[in-house]
Design a protein around this motif. Structure first.
Motif, PDB file in Angstrom:
ATOM      1  N   HIS A   1       0.841  -1.197   0.000  1.00 35.66           N
ATOM      2  CA  HIS A   1       0.000   0.000   0.000  1.00 35.66           C
ATOM      3  C   HIS A   1       0.872   1.241   0.000  1.00 35.66           C
ATOM      4  CE1 HIS A   1      -4.291  -0.402   0.235  1.00 35.66           C
ATOM      5  NE2 HIS A   1      -4.182  -1.454   1.001  1.00 35.66           N
TER       6      HIS A   1
ATOM      7  N   HIS B   1       1.166   4.070  -3.048  1.00 41.44           N
ATOM      8  CA  HIS B   1       0.824   5.484  -2.908  1.00 41.44           C
ATOM      9  C   HIS B   1       2.048   6.372  -3.097  1.00 41.44           C
ATOM     10  CE1 HIS B   1      -3.380   5.077  -2.007  1.00 41.44           C
ATOM     11  NE2 HIS B   1      -3.094   4.057  -1.214  1.00 41.44           N
TER      12      HIS B   1
ATOM     13  N   GLU C   1      -4.865   6.921   5.406  1.00 38.32           N
ATOM     14  CA  GLU C   1      -5.154   6.107   4.221  1.00 38.32           C
ATOM     15  C   GLU C   1      -5.246   4.629   4.607  1.00 38.32           C
ATOM     16  OE1 GLU C   1      -6.045   6.324   1.233  1.00 38.32           O
ATOM     17  OE2 GLU C   1      -5.483   4.367   0.425  1.00 38.32           O
TER      18      GLU C   1
ATOM     19  N   HIS D   1      -8.472   1.623   4.864  1.00 44.46           N
ATOM     20  CA  HIS D   1      -8.469   0.236   4.377  1.00 44.46           C
ATOM     21  C   HIS D   1      -8.593  -0.774   5.519  1.00 44.46           C
ATOM     22  CE1 HIS D   1      -7.540   1.110   0.214  1.00 44.46           C
ATOM     23  NE2 HIS D   1      -6.528   1.869   0.571  1.00 44.46           N
TER      24      HIS D   1
HETATM   25 ZN   LIG Z   1      -4.405   2.639  -0.327  1.00 40.69          ZN
END
Ligand SMILES: [Zn+2]
Length: 112
Positions: free
Chosen positions: A14, A18, A32, A36
């Motif tokens: 992840h 990003h 962020e 999730h």
């Molecule tokens: Zn993400």
């Protein structure tokens, strides 16, 4: 529940994803990841970012934001390549995971 053995790799992917798209910073990334479903404290996330930089996946720089210094991270070329390779593996894994689901569903259907 956080699975300490399984999730670290997903969290790193992840982050890499990003950081390949835009400059990220610790607090923003925490939000962020929470979106999730990953609950990480700064004490957990910051060492991860630091370690990813040490390993060459990320590079950081300090920027001034409202009179304060914030460290932002971007994926390096090495990090982008690692992400590209990982994506192929993730796609394969996902295919298998969801293939498995379909098979089970189909099996149940046939059995009745
Ligand atoms: Zn993400």
């Amino acid at each position: 529940m956080m699975d300490r053995d399984i999730y670290p790799g997903l969290i790193r992917l992840h982050i890499l994803h990003h950081a390949a798209e835009e400059a990220i910073f610790g607090l923003g990334m925490m939000e962020e990841l929470r979106r999730h479903g990953y609950e990480l404290s700064p004490g957990t996330l910051y060492p991860v970012l630091h370690r990813m930089e040490e390993k060459g996946y990320l590079s950081s720089r300090k920027v001034h934001v409202d009179g304060r210094i914030r460290r932002t991270y971007r994926a390096t070329r090495f990090g982008r390549n690692a992400l590209k390779d990982a994506k192929v593996k993730v796609q394969e894994l996902f295919g298998e995971l969801f293939e498995e689901k379909r098979k089970r569903r189909a099996g149940r259907g046939d059995g009745r």
